[in-house]
Design a protein around this motif. Structure first.
Motif, PDB file in Angstrom:
ATOM      1  N   SER A 135       0.819  -1.215   0.000  1.00 26.77           N
ATOM      2  CA  SER A 135       0.000   0.000   0.000  1.00 26.77           C
ATOM      3  C   SER A 135       0.858   1.272   0.000  1.00 26.77           C
ATOM      4  N   ILE A 136       2.163   1.126   0.153  1.00 29.33           N
ATOM      5  CA  ILE A 136       3.061   2.284   0.156  1.00 29.33           C
ATOM      6  C   ILE A 136       3.258   2.774  -1.280  1.00 29.33           C
ATOM      7  N   ASP A 137       3.017   4.062  -1.498  1.00 27.88           N
ATOM      8  CA  ASP A 137       3.148   4.660  -2.834  1.00 27.88           C
ATOM      9  C   ASP A 137       4.489   5.361  -3.040  1.00 27.88           C
ATOM     10  N   ILE A 138       5.058   5.892  -1.959  1.00 24.87           N
ATOM     11  CA  ILE A 138       6.306   6.667  -2.035  1.00 24.87           C
ATOM     12  C   ILE A 138       7.261   6.159  -0.965  1.00 24.87           C
ATOM     13  N   LEU A 139       8.504   5.912  -1.352  1.00 26.65           N
ATOM     14  CA  LEU A 139       9.525   5.437  -0.420  1.00 26.65           C
ATOM     15  C   LEU A 139      10.750   6.337  -0.518  1.00 26.65           C
ATOM     16  N   ILE A 140      11.193   6.855   0.630  1.00 31.96           N
ATOM     17  CA  ILE A 140      12.385   7.711   0.674  1.00 31.96           C
ATOM     18  C   ILE A 140      13.300   7.189   1.774  1.00 31.96           C
ATOM     19  N   THR A 141      14.519   6.827   1.411  1.00 29.56           N
ATOM     20  CA  THR A 141      15.522   6.418   2.388  1.00 29.56           C
ATOM     21  C   THR A 141      16.631   7.461   2.413  1.00 29.56           C
ATOM     22  N   ASN A 142      17.276   7.606   3.551  1.00 32.73           N
ATOM     23  CA  ASN A 142      18.419   8.531   3.621  1.00 32.73           C
ATOM     24  C   ASN A 142      19.494   7.999   4.554  1.00 32.73           C
ATOM     25  N   SER A 143      20.724   8.160   4.129  1.00 38.82           N
ATOM     26  CA  SER A 143      21.904   7.816   4.914  1.00 38.82           C
ATOM     27  C   SER A 143      23.005   8.761   4.462  1.00 38.82           C
ATOM     28  N   CYS A 144      23.665   9.393   5.400  1.00 36.69           N
ATOM     29  CA  CYS A 144      24.588  10.468   5.066  1.00 36.69           C
ATOM     30  C   CYS A 144      25.754  10.010   4.197  1.00 36.69           C
ATOM     31  N   VAL A 145      26.487   8.996   4.646  1.00 35.63           N
ATOM     32  CA  VAL A 145      27.730   8.618   3.974  1.00 35.63           C
ATOM     33  C   VAL A 145      27.606   7.289   3.230  1.00 35.63           C
ATOM     34  N   PHE A 146      26.863   6.346   3.781  1.00 33.88           N
ATOM     35  CA  PHE A 146      26.790   5.015   3.184  1.00 33.88           C
ATOM     36  C   PHE A 146      25.857   5.029   1.980  1.00 33.88           C
ATOM     37  N   MET A 155      16.856  -1.900  -1.557  1.00 38.69           N
ATOM     38  CA  MET A 155      16.939  -2.957  -0.553  1.00 38.69           C
ATOM     39  C   MET A 155      15.618  -3.093   0.198  1.00 38.69           C
ATOM     40  N   VAL A 156      15.020  -1.954   0.573  1.00 38.57           N
ATOM     41  CA  VAL A 156      13.746  -1.977   1.302  1.00 38.57           C
ATOM     42  C   VAL A 156      12.642  -2.566   0.429  1.00 38.57           C
ATOM     43  N   VAL A 157      12.600  -2.155  -0.836  1.00 36.41           N
ATOM     44  CA  VAL A 157      11.592  -2.693  -1.759  1.00 36.41           C
ATOM     45  C   VAL A 157      11.736  -4.201  -1.866  1.00 36.41           C
ATOM     46  N   ASN A 158      12.978  -4.673  -1.938  1.00 39.85           N
ATOM     47  CA  ASN A 158      13.227  -6.109  -2.052  1.00 39.85           C
ATOM     48  C   ASN A 158      12.819  -6.864  -0.795  1.00 39.85           C
ATOM     49  N   SER A 164       5.988  -2.731  -7.919  1.00 34.97           N
ATOM     50  CA  SER A 164       6.999  -2.375  -8.926  1.00 34.97           C
ATOM     51  C   SER A 164       6.868  -0.929  -9.385  1.00 34.97           C
ATOM     52  N   ASN A 165       5.707  -0.302  -9.168  1.00 38.38           N
ATOM     53  CA  ASN A 165       5.520   1.097  -9.600  1.00 38.38           C
ATOM     54  C   ASN A 165       5.646   2.086  -8.439  1.00 38.38           C
ATOM     55  N   ILE A 166       6.241   1.645  -7.330  1.00 38.56           N
ATOM     56  CA  ILE A 166       6.429   2.538  -6.199  1.00 38.56           C
ATOM     57  C   ILE A 166       7.434   3.627  -6.579  1.00 38.56           C
ATOM     58  N   MET A 167       7.214   4.846  -6.108  1.00 35.78           N
ATOM     59  CA  MET A 167       8.142   5.953  -6.356  1.00 35.78           C
ATOM     60  C   MET A 167       9.205   5.926  -5.260  1.00 35.78           C
ATOM     61  N   SER A 168      10.400   5.467  -5.588  1.00 33.83           N
ATOM     62  CA  SER A 168      11.451   5.287  -4.585  1.00 33.83           C
ATOM     63  C   SER A 168      12.598   6.264  -4.809  1.00 33.83           C
ATOM     64  N   PHE A 169      13.124   6.781  -3.688  1.00 32.62           N
ATOM     65  CA  PHE A 169      14.220   7.744  -3.723  1.00 32.62           C
ATOM     66  C   PHE A 169      15.203   7.409  -2.611  1.00 32.62           C
ATOM     67  N   ASN A 170      16.487   7.650  -2.885  1.00 31.74           N
ATOM     68  CA  ASN A 170      17.521   7.455  -1.876  1.00 31.74           C
ATOM     69  C   ASN A 170      18.371   8.716  -1.793  1.00 31.74           C
ATOM     70  N   LEU A 171      18.409   9.336  -0.603  1.00 28.55           N
ATOM     71  CA  LEU A 171      19.188  10.550  -0.401  1.00 28.55           C
ATOM     72  C   LEU A 171      20.473  10.208   0.342  1.00 28.55           C
ATOM     73  N   SER A 172      21.598  10.710  -0.153  1.00 27.98           N
ATOM     74  CA  SER A 172      22.876  10.483   0.524  1.00 27.98           C
ATOM     75  C   SER A 172      23.675  11.775   0.533  1.00 27.98           C
ATOM     76  N   GLY A 173      24.618  11.876   1.467  1.00 28.92           N
ATOM     77  CA  GLY A 173      25.468  13.042   1.566  1.00 28.92           C
ATOM     78  C   GLY A 173      24.777  14.290   2.067  1.00 28.92           C
ATOM     79  N   MET A 174      23.564  14.162   2.618  1.00 28.73           N
ATOM     80  CA  MET A 174      22.794  15.331   3.050  1.00 28.73           C
ATOM     81  C   MET A 174      23.001  15.657   4.520  1.00 28.73           C
ATOM     82  N   GLY A 175      23.843  14.888   5.208  1.00 26.74           N
ATOM     83  CA  GLY A 175      24.148  15.193   6.598  1.00 26.74           C
ATOM     84  C   GLY A 175      23.012  14.868   7.549  1.00 26.74           C
TER      85      GLY A 175
END
Length: 449
Positions: A135-146, A155-158, A164-175
């Motif tokens: 039921s999740i439509d949008i997925l956002i993960t964040n990790s500063c350095v890794f 990884m979370v989707v798996n 398969s049509n989920i809107m996924s984003f990964n943010l890195s380096g944002m502190g």
């Protein structure tokens, strides 16, 4: 005569083309403005990862490991001095691979660490709210350095077999401000894709980022950062208001990267021995204060009463007119705008500096100090541990306003303002379960032998 009656009836049923056009335009205008109205953004629930007691890093163990890590005596003394003033308890945790001698650093262990933290927090969140991962439509993960490949969002989707049509984003380096930046991104996406659910996962990985060199500015990260993570569920569904805890009021983001000093204040680099680490400058408190002031300048008009804004403007004018004389800038009373404060627990010096700058009371920074004491600096997830602390204390009431402040490399400062929609009952399954009655405690410098 009959023809005239028929014509009148037709005119009543089907108005003239001119009238019909007016009705059509009015209807379309109503629909347009109804659609253009900003959709409310709700925070349904959130969970924070609680490391098992076997992952604890007592101060004595940290000191012993520093000696056995083949560091020079000066570096050992420096780390012990910092940890003594850190404001940490004996309960902060790190991944087991970094607690053993010799330390073991590898990509496999880092992946296992981040998977444990993220999946534990997500599973707890889904179970508590009876959420189907599909039921999740949008997925956002964040990790500063890794930042592995595939991404943490993949990884979370798996792991949870999401759509398969989920809107996924990964943010890195944002502190450490990545948590609120993720909320900002989720807000924009939820308003574009109305009636959607968004999952945010904030975490930091210590294994590959543990510094093994001798540069003092890089050794600071070993003393400050600890294991932690959080999962947050947000929604733009109108029907979710009745079960949501909070409604998002404002997001204000500030970045001061154009200034060279601010840009290099927290900087990933290699030392003379080619060992990678993150250097934290001595100017970090000063830079954080300047960036916070710019953030407040944008946030203040949105939240402060008119009287406080007026006094602030008048003080600036007086300062300009009476230049060279003693005329300080008026600090607004933020307790008139917020009942609760969640200040990023980046360190005692950072919390104390913000407390003085905003003229807050000791109880206003209690959640930040106790989070630092119990869990350490958990990077972007720290503001959620603080909000969880306030809830666990039974202090969150309907109508209360919360100000989350996060600062991080770049240099960035981000603010999120939430309004509580219902009295929040303390949760026995939170990260503060079975220990909340022990806090607050008096935090003092520790004696290191």
């Amino acid at each position: 005569m009959l023809t005239q009656h028929v014509s009148t009836i037709i005119d009543l049923i089907f108005p003239s083309s001119h009238h019909f056009a007016l009705v059509l335009v009015a209807g379309l205008a109503i629909l347009y403005f109804a659609y253009r109205r900003k959709a409310p953004i709700y925070l349904i629930d959130f969970t924070c990862y609680r490391p098992p007691s076997s992952h604890r890093l007592p101060i004595a163990m940290f000191e012993e490991n520093s000696v056995l890590d083949d560091l020079d005596p000066e570096s050992v003394a420096f780390q012990c001095k910092i940890i003594a003033k850190s404001g940490f308890s004996e309960e902060t945790a790190i991944t087991p691979s970094l607690a053993q001698i010799p330390k073991v650093k590898s990509l496999a262990l880092a992946l296992d660490e981040v998977e444990t933290i993220m999946c534990s927090a997500i599973s707890d969140l889904f179970w508590r709210n009876n959420i189907n991962p599909k039921s999740i439509d949008i997925l956002i993960t964040n990790s500063c350095v890794f930042c592995p490949t595939p991404s943490l969002s993949a990884m979370v989707v798996n792991k949870f077999k999401m759509r398969s049509n989920i809107m996924s984003f990964n943010l890195s380096g944002m502190g450490c401000s990545a948590g609120i930046i993720s909320v900002s991104l989720a807000k924009d996406l939820l308003r574009v894709h109305r009636g959607s659910l968004a999952l945010i996962v904030s975490s930091e990985t210590l294994n590959l980022n543990w510094y093994t060199g001798k540069v003092h500015s890089m050794l600071l990260t070993n003393c400050l950062f600890r294991m932690g993570g959080a999962a947050i569920l947000m929604s733009s569904k109108v029907n979710d208001k009745h079960k949501a805890k909070y409604e998002l009021q404002h997001i204000v983001r500030t970045i001061n990267a154009k200034d060279d000093q601010a840009h290099r204040c927290v900087y990933q680099d290699v030392d003379p021995e080619n060992k990678e680490g993150i250097a934290i400058s001595k100017d970090v408190v000063h830079v954080a204060g300047d960036t916070l002031k710019k953030n407040i300048a944008s946030l203040g008009p949105l939240v402060l009463p008119l009287r406080e804004q007026f006094l602030y403007v008048i003080s600036i004018i007086c300062c300009k007119v009476l230049y060279g004389r003693r005329s300080g800038i008026y600090t607004p009373n933020f307790n008139l705008a917020f009942e609760h404060f969640c200040i990023h627990s980046g360190g005692r010096s950072v919390i104390n500096a913000i407390e003085r700058s905003l003229r807050l009371r000791k109880q206003d920074v209690e959640a930040s100090n106790m989070t630092l004491y119990r869990f350490g600096n958990t990077s972007s997830s720290s503001i959620w541990y603080e909000l969880s602390y306030t809830e666990a204390k039974g202090r969150m009431k309907r109508g209360d306003r919360v100000w989350q402040i996060a600062i991080g490399s770049g240099f960035k400062c981000s603010s999120a303002v939430w309004k509580c929609l219902q009295d929040v009952t303390p949760d026995n399954g939170s990260a503060w379960r079975d220990t909340i009655n022990m806090y607050p405690v008096q935090v003092t410098d520790m004696k290191i032998s």
